[in-house]
Scaffold this motif. Structure first.
Motif, PDB file in Angstrom:
ATOM      1  N   ASP A  33     -15.155 -19.865  -5.531  1.00 22.68           N
ATOM      2  CA  ASP A  33     -15.615 -19.886  -6.919  1.00 22.68           C
ATOM      3  C   ASP A  33     -17.124 -19.704  -6.998  1.00 22.68           C
ATOM      4  O   ASP A  33     -17.629 -18.990  -7.872  1.00 22.68           O
ATOM      5  CB  ASP A  33     -15.205 -21.193  -7.600  1.00 22.68           C
ATOM      6  CG  ASP A  33     -13.706 -21.296  -7.823  1.00 22.68           C
ATOM      7  OD1 ASP A  33     -13.045 -20.239  -7.881  1.00 22.68           O
ATOM      8  OD2 ASP A  33     -13.191 -22.414  -7.919  1.00 22.68           O
ATOM      9  N   ARG A  36     -17.951 -16.035  -6.263  1.00 22.30           N
ATOM     10  CA  ARG A  36     -17.631 -15.191  -7.417  1.00 22.30           C
ATOM     11  C   ARG A  36     -18.639 -15.376  -8.553  1.00 22.30           C
ATOM     12  O   ARG A  36     -19.055 -14.396  -9.181  1.00 22.30           O
ATOM     13  CB  ARG A  36     -16.222 -15.482  -7.930  1.00 22.30           C
ATOM     14  CG  ARG A  36     -15.121 -14.938  -7.048  1.00 22.30           C
ATOM     15  CD  ARG A  36     -13.780 -15.050  -7.736  1.00 22.30           C
ATOM     16  NE  ARG A  36     -13.709 -14.226  -8.929  1.00 22.30           N
ATOM     17  CZ  ARG A  36     -12.705 -14.238  -9.804  1.00 22.30           C
ATOM     18  NH1 ARG A  36     -11.684 -15.049  -9.617  1.00 22.30           N
ATOM     19  NH2 ARG A  36     -12.710 -13.458 -10.849  1.00 22.30           N
ATOM     20  N   SER A  37     -19.038 -16.604  -8.802  1.00 23.62           N
ATOM     21  CA  SER A  37     -19.972 -16.848  -9.905  1.00 23.62           C
ATOM     22  C   SER A  37     -21.348 -16.254  -9.621  1.00 23.62           C
ATOM     23  O   SER A  37     -22.105 -15.963 -10.548  1.00 23.62           O
ATOM     24  CB  SER A  37     -20.086 -18.340 -10.199  1.00 23.62           C
ATOM     25  OG  SER A  37     -20.669 -19.021  -9.102  1.00 23.62           O
TER      26      SER A  37
END
Length: 201
Positions: A33, A36-37
């Motif tokens: 996560d 991806r961010s």
């Protein structure tokens, strides 16, 4: 030849086993996560490639120096209507995904990072077009409750129960399952190895 798969995916391991290899399975521990961010403006193919790189590098960093190894890291996501879709994790999310993708076509993107024994890296993303069946509501519900698609990119498999609901694909079938055998073969060749050097004997 020591071959390491930086994944806990049984489908990826099965592909390599079917291809004559017996890889060591060392799952990577990365914060997907967070990665991806940090890639908000990146192209979808670059996002899955970055995740594959992070996984392969994380596992290679944990290896002892006693035996050279080739490490394969992969990450797969479905590009549907311009949005990347990862693993649904719950039956409810599977139903939502299938209601959105039934009867449509989407691109299954699998990023690869293959790190050779000398540290050289081959990074590439394979894309395959997937044409989803116009599955019935009761079929979607049954598939969701089977548990199979919960940890699968795009909420489907090609090689198991999900195969009933895929009308056709255009591209490399192994990349849809999670690891492109042709891509990995080319990477191994670029390091100077025939793929047969990794076959179990």
């Amino acid at each position: 030849m020591r071959l390491i798969l930086a994944s806990r995916s049984p489908s990826r391991a099965a592909l390599l086993h079917a291809g004559g290899c017996e890889p060591e399975l060392i799952p990577a521990d990365v914060d997907e996560d967070a990665i991806r961010s940090s890639l908000d403006d990146a192209a979808p193919a670059d996002v899955v490639a970055a995740l594959a790189v992070a996984k392969a590098r994380a596992v290679r960093a944990r290896l002892s120096g006693d035996a050279p190894a080739t490490v394969i890291g992969c990450d797969s996501m479905l590009l549907l209507d311009g949005e990347l879709q990862g693993k649904p994790h719950t039956a409810e999310r599977v139903v939502e995904r299938w209601r959105a993708q039934a009867g449509k076509a989407a691109d299954l993107l699998t990023g690869h990072c293959v790190i050779g024994p000398d540290g050289r890296e081959i990074v590439e993303t394979a894309g395959t077009r997937v044409f989803f069946a116009d599955a019935r509501e009761d079929e979607i519900a049954a598939y969701a409750t089977s548990g199979e698609p919960l940890e699968c990119a795009g909420a489907f498999t090609l090689e198991a129960l999900g195969g009933w609901f895929i009308d056709r694909i255009e591209g490399d079938p192994s990349s849809v399952i999670g690891l492109s055998l042709p891509l990995v073969r080319r990477a191994l060749n670029s390091f100077g190895f025939p793929v047969s050097a990794f076959w179990a004997r």
